[in-house]
Scaffold this motif. Structure first.
Motif, PDB file in Angstrom:
ATOM      1  N   HIS A   1       0.827  -1.210   0.000  1.00  0.00           N
ATOM      2  CA  HIS A   1       0.000   0.000   0.000  1.00  0.00           C
ATOM      3  C   HIS A   1       0.862   1.262   0.000  1.00  0.00           C
ATOM      4  CE1 HIS A   1      -3.287  -2.601   2.110  1.00  0.00           C
ATOM      5  NE2 HIS A   1      -3.269  -2.791   0.804  1.00  0.00           N
ATOM      6  N   VAL A   2       1.936   1.225   0.784  1.00  0.00           N
ATOM      7  CA  VAL A   2       2.854   2.367   0.857  1.00  0.00           C
ATOM      8  C   VAL A   2       3.500   2.613  -0.505  1.00  0.00           C
ATOM      9  CG1 VAL A   2       5.061   3.136   1.839  1.00  0.00           C
ATOM     10  CG2 VAL A   2       3.311   2.123   3.318  1.00  0.00           C
ATOM     11  N   ARG A   3       3.952   1.557  -1.139  1.00  0.00           N
ATOM     12  CA  ARG A   3       4.616   1.673  -2.438  1.00  0.00           C
ATOM     13  C   ARG A   3       3.644   2.196  -3.497  1.00  0.00           C
ATOM     14  NH1 ARG A   3       9.549   2.492  -3.060  1.00  0.00           N
ATOM     15  NH2 ARG A   3      10.397   0.543  -2.243  1.00  0.00           N
ATOM     16  N   LYS A   4       2.411   1.698  -3.494  1.00  0.00           N
ATOM     17  CA  LYS A   4       1.409   2.151  -4.463  1.00  0.00           C
ATOM     18  C   LYS A   4       1.098   3.634  -4.321  1.00  0.00           C
ATOM     19  CE  LYS A   4      -1.180  -2.108  -5.432  1.00  0.00           C
ATOM     20  NZ  LYS A   4      -2.487  -2.792  -5.268  1.00  0.00           N
ATOM     21  N   ALA A   5       1.189   4.123  -3.082  1.00  0.00           N
ATOM     22  CA  ALA A   5       0.880   5.531  -2.825  1.00  0.00           C
ATOM     23  C   ALA A   5       2.005   6.472  -3.241  1.00  0.00           C
ATOM     24  CB  ALA A   5       0.566   5.728  -1.338  1.00  0.00           C
ATOM     25  N   GLY A   6       3.161   5.911  -3.598  1.00  0.00           N
ATOM     26  CA  GLY A   6       4.289   6.753  -3.992  1.00  0.00           C
ATOM     27  C   GLY A   6       5.123   7.233  -2.825  1.00  0.00           C
ATOM     28  N   ILE A   7       5.005   6.555  -1.691  1.00  0.00           N
ATOM     29  CA  ILE A   7       5.810   6.861  -0.505  1.00  0.00           C
ATOM     30  C   ILE A   7       7.007   5.909  -0.489  1.00  0.00           C
ATOM     31  CG2 ILE A   7       5.823   6.911   2.030  1.00  0.00           C
ATOM     32  CD1 ILE A   7       2.737   7.270   1.862  1.00  0.00           C
ATOM     33  N   THR A   8       8.165   6.401  -0.091  1.00  0.00           N
ATOM     34  CA  THR A   8       9.321   5.508  -0.020  1.00  0.00           C
ATOM     35  C   THR A   8       9.162   4.542   1.151  1.00  0.00           C
ATOM     36  OG1 THR A   8      10.672   6.970   1.370  1.00  0.00           O
ATOM     37  CG2 THR A   8      10.825   7.272  -1.022  1.00  0.00           C
ATOM     38  N   VAL A   9       9.771   3.374   1.023  1.00  0.00           N
ATOM     39  CA  VAL A   9       9.607   2.297   1.997  1.00  0.00           C
ATOM     40  C   VAL A   9      10.822   2.205   2.913  1.00  0.00           C
ATOM     41  CG1 VAL A   9       9.464  -0.215   2.257  1.00  0.00           C
ATOM     42  CG2 VAL A   9       8.054   0.950   0.536  1.00  0.00           C
ATOM     43  N   CYS A  10      10.553   2.109   4.204  1.00  0.00           N
ATOM     44  CA  CYS A  10      11.578   1.866   5.221  1.00  0.00           C
ATOM     45  C   CYS A  10      11.216   0.554   5.891  1.00  0.00           C
ATOM     46  CB  CYS A  10      11.606   3.012   6.231  1.00  0.00           C
ATOM     47  SG  CYS A  10      12.753   2.784   7.610  1.00  0.00           S
ATOM     48  N   SER A  11      12.016  -0.486   5.676  1.00  0.00           N
ATOM     49  CA  SER A  11      11.680  -1.798   6.238  1.00  0.00           C
ATOM     50  C   SER A  11      12.941  -2.620   6.454  1.00  0.00           C
ATOM     51  CB  SER A  11      10.723  -2.554   5.306  1.00  0.00           C
ATOM     52  OG  SER A  11      10.256  -3.746   5.912  1.00  0.00           O
ATOM     53  N   GLY A  12      13.075  -3.131   7.652  1.00  0.00           N
ATOM     54  CA  GLY A  12      14.217  -3.975   7.991  1.00  0.00           C
ATOM     55  C   GLY A  12      13.806  -4.982   9.035  1.00  0.00           C
ATOM     56  N   GLY A  13      14.648  -5.173  10.053  1.00  0.00           N
ATOM     57  CA  GLY A  13      14.307  -6.173  11.047  1.00  0.00           C
ATOM     58  C   GLY A  13      15.136  -6.059  12.306  1.00  0.00           C
ATOM     59  N   ILE A  14      14.959  -7.046  13.165  1.00  0.00           N
ATOM     60  CA  ILE A  14      15.612  -7.098  14.470  1.00  0.00           C
ATOM     61  C   ILE A  14      16.384  -8.405  14.565  1.00  0.00           C
ATOM     62  CG2 ILE A  14      15.268  -7.000  16.974  1.00  0.00           C
ATOM     63  CD1 ILE A  14      12.430  -5.891  16.380  1.00  0.00           C
ATOM     64  N   ILE A  15      17.601  -8.342  15.050  1.00  0.00           N
ATOM     65  CA  ILE A  15      18.325  -9.580  15.319  1.00  0.00           C
ATOM     66  C   ILE A  15      18.531  -9.717  16.829  1.00  0.00           C
ATOM     67  CG2 ILE A  15      19.420  -9.555  13.057  1.00  0.00           C
ATOM     68  CD1 ILE A  15      22.050  -8.783  14.409  1.00  0.00           C
ATOM     69  N   GLY A  16      18.643 -10.968  17.271  1.00  0.00           N
ATOM     70  CA  GLY A  16      18.758 -11.226  18.691  1.00  0.00           C
ATOM     71  C   GLY A  16      17.452 -11.642  19.329  1.00  0.00           C
ATOM     72  N   LEU A  17      16.451 -12.009  18.500  1.00  0.00           N
ATOM     73  CA  LEU A  17      15.141 -12.431  18.997  1.00  0.00           C
ATOM     74  C   LEU A  17      15.106 -13.920  19.340  1.00  0.00           C
ATOM     75  CD1 LEU A  17      12.961 -10.668  16.265  1.00  0.00           C
ATOM     76  CD2 LEU A  17      13.356  -9.839  18.592  1.00  0.00           C
ATOM     77  N   GLY A  18      16.242 -14.584  19.160  1.00  0.00           N
ATOM     78  CA  GLY A  18      16.285 -16.033  19.322  1.00  0.00           C
ATOM     79  C   GLY A  18      16.212 -16.762  17.995  1.00  0.00           C
ATOM     80  N   GLU A  19      16.270 -15.990  16.913  1.00  0.00           N
ATOM     81  CA  GLU A  19      16.184 -16.544  15.561  1.00  0.00           C
ATOM     82  C   GLU A  19      17.510 -17.188  15.151  1.00  0.00           C
ATOM     83  OE1 GLU A  19      18.407 -12.863  15.032  1.00  0.00           O
ATOM     84  OE2 GLU A  19      16.652 -13.356  16.233  1.00  0.00           O
ATOM     85  N   SER A  20      17.481 -17.950  14.090  1.00  0.00           N
ATOM     86  CA  SER A  20      18.686 -18.587  13.561  1.00  0.00           C
ATOM     87  C   SER A  20      19.307 -17.707  12.474  1.00  0.00           C
ATOM     88  CB  SER A  20      18.338 -19.951  12.957  1.00  0.00           C
ATOM     89  OG  SER A  20      17.501 -19.777  11.822  1.00  0.00           O
ATOM     90  N   HIS A  21      20.532 -18.077  12.076  1.00  0.00           N
ATOM     91  CA  HIS A  21      21.143 -17.388  10.934  1.00  0.00           C
ATOM     92  C   HIS A  21      20.285 -17.579   9.689  1.00  0.00           C
ATOM     93  CE1 HIS A  21      24.836 -16.230  12.943  1.00  0.00           C
ATOM     94  NE2 HIS A  21      24.925 -17.452  13.457  1.00  0.00           N
ATOM     95  N   GLU A  22      19.681 -18.741   9.565  1.00  0.00           N
ATOM     96  CA  GLU A  22      18.809 -19.013   8.421  1.00  0.00           C
ATOM     97  C   GLU A  22      17.628 -18.040   8.391  1.00  0.00           C
ATOM     98  OE1 GLU A  22      17.546 -20.816   4.929  1.00  0.00           O
ATOM     99  OE2 GLU A  22      19.411 -21.215   6.040  1.00  0.00           O
ATOM    100  N   ASP A  23      17.078 -17.718   9.551  1.00  0.00           N
ATOM    101  CA  ASP A  23      15.974 -16.756   9.619  1.00  0.00           C
ATOM    102  C   ASP A  23      16.426 -15.377   9.144  1.00  0.00           C
ATOM    103  OD1 ASP A  23      13.816 -18.358  10.704  1.00  0.00           O
ATOM    104  OD2 ASP A  23      14.937 -18.392  12.588  1.00  0.00           O
ATOM    105  N   ARG A  24      17.623 -14.978   9.540  1.00  0.00           N
ATOM    106  CA  ARG A  24      18.131 -13.669   9.103  1.00  0.00           C
ATOM    107  C   ARG A  24      18.310 -13.652   7.588  1.00  0.00           C
ATOM    108  NH1 ARG A  24      22.835 -13.237  13.772  1.00  0.00           N
ATOM    109  NH2 ARG A  24      21.414 -13.549  15.534  1.00  0.00           N
ATOM    110  N   ILE A  25      18.826 -14.726   7.052  1.00  0.00           N
ATOM    111  CA  ILE A  25      19.032 -14.823   5.605  1.00  0.00           C
ATOM    112  C   ILE A  25      17.690 -14.799   4.880  1.00  0.00           C
ATOM    113  CG2 ILE A  25      19.782 -16.421   3.782  1.00  0.00           C
ATOM    114  CD1 ILE A  25      22.077 -17.210   5.821  1.00  0.00           C
ATOM    115  N   GLN A  26      16.698 -15.484   5.421  1.00  0.00           N
ATOM    116  CA  GLN A  26      15.365 -15.492   4.812  1.00  0.00           C
ATOM    117  C   GLN A  26      14.753 -14.093   4.819  1.00  0.00           C
ATOM    118  OE1 GLN A  26      13.610 -17.830   3.300  1.00  0.00           O
ATOM    119  NE2 GLN A  26      14.646 -19.744   3.795  1.00  0.00           N
TER     120      GLN A  26
END
Length: 327
Positions: free
Chosen positions: A181-206
């Motif tokens: 929805h943000v992209r369709k509206a012509g607004i730039t996208v800011c999206s990333g994530g958090i590490i250290g949640l107990g996830e695996s390296h595979e989760d970060r890569i995904q």
């Protein structure tokens, strides 16, 4: 110059991510210099305009109403107060001003009308205006764009597979739909994530694979280390090793060379030396705050950031629409 690719395979990303760290940083630093000025860092200010009381159950978040974190709930700020803080942020060297409200989703009510007025007021100062308000409909995104919103933050947090381990009150697809929805509206996208949640390296890569194979890369990719808040389910997890942040930032830089890669939450627990490795790996943005908080978690003092910039030979990035100022 490195080409922009949206067809990365999981195996390609694994091969990059698991390189020896010195080789990985060297490669990322080379990509960074091809696309950005290595001595410039965008200074952003993040303000919590409505704090606490959120109905979501994000296991990392101190603002979730169901957890007993001691964080005081604060109602939506006034437009006048927000614009005054934005002006001070600009005077201190910020070129982007981010407003965050602890909501599950935007509702078409009086509060949203106030948010639109805030966006207009901050935009009039010549700052890049960013909001993070939870889930958005297509029509709401359109109204924000008309008000002058430059960017919308909506992090994926982790991989689709691990997401259900940390949040049950919305789905991964809900997050992706908001980005659409943000992209369709012509607004730039800011999206990333958090590490250290107990996830695996595979989760970060995904997670990186999801971001790097979107039809258009996010213009901004925040990389956060878990800020452990007492009272949340993840409060007792160990501090993430800074080399994990370096590895994540470097991989994001290689996959999305044009994007701003933001060294976000977790800086208060990092030394200047550890942060410098993140800048070498391709991070070119940080967050500051008048209150020395990043929303409700600690953030370095502005004076400490000035000293770090002086030591490392860095300077605040000046956007074309923003007048010159110094950190």
């Amino acid at each position: 110059m490195d080409t922009i690719r949206n067809d990365w395979s999981i195996q390609e990303i694994k091969d990059i991510y698991h390189q020896p760290v010195l080789e990985l940083v060297y490669r990322a630093a080379t990509v960074h210099r091809n696309w950005h000025k290595p001595d410039e860092v965008q200074v952003c200010t993040l303000l919590s305009i409505k704090t606490g009381g959120c109905t979501e159950d994000c296991a990392y978040c101190g603002q979730a109403a169901r957890y007993h974190t001691g964080i005081r709930v604060k109602s939506l700020m006034s437009k006048e107060d927000v614009v005054a803080i934005a002006q001070r942020a600009k005077d201190a060297g910020s070129s982007r001003f981010c407003m965050a409200a602890a909501w599950r989703e935007v509702r078409d009510n009086r509060d949203f009308e106030t948010i639109l007025e805030m966006v207009e007021g901050v935009n009039d100062l010549g700052l890049e205006v960013c909001c993070t308000l939870g889930m958005l409909t297509e029509s709401q995104a359109g109204r924000l764009q008309e008000a002058g919103l430059y960017a919308y933050n909506h992090n994926l947090d982790s991989s689709k597979e691990y997401y259900k381990e940390i949040i049950s009150t919305r789905t991964y697809d809900d997050r992706l739909n908001t980005l659409t929805h943000v992209r369709k509206a012509g607004i730039t996208v800011c999206s990333g994530g958090i590490i250290g949640l107990g996830e695996s390296h595979e989760d970060r890569i995904q997670m990186l694979h999801t971001l790097a194979t979107l039809p258009k890369h996010p213009e901004s990719v925040p990389v956060n280390a878990l800020a452990r808040v007492q009272g949340t389910p993840l409060a007792d997890l160990p501090k993430i090793d800074s080399w994990e942040m370096v590895r994540m930032i470097a991989t994001a830089r290689i996959l999305m060379p044009k994007s701003m890669v933001r060294l976000s939450a977790g800086r208060s627990e990092m030394t200047t030396e550890e942060q410098s490795w993140c800048f070498m790996a391709g991070a070119n943005s940080i967050f500051t705050s008048e209150s020395e908080e990043l929303l409700v978690t600690p953030n370095p003092r502005l004076d400490d950031d000035r000293k770090m910039f002086d030591l490392l030979g860095l300077k605040p990035m000046v956007k074309e629409k923003v007048e010159n100022s110094t950190l």
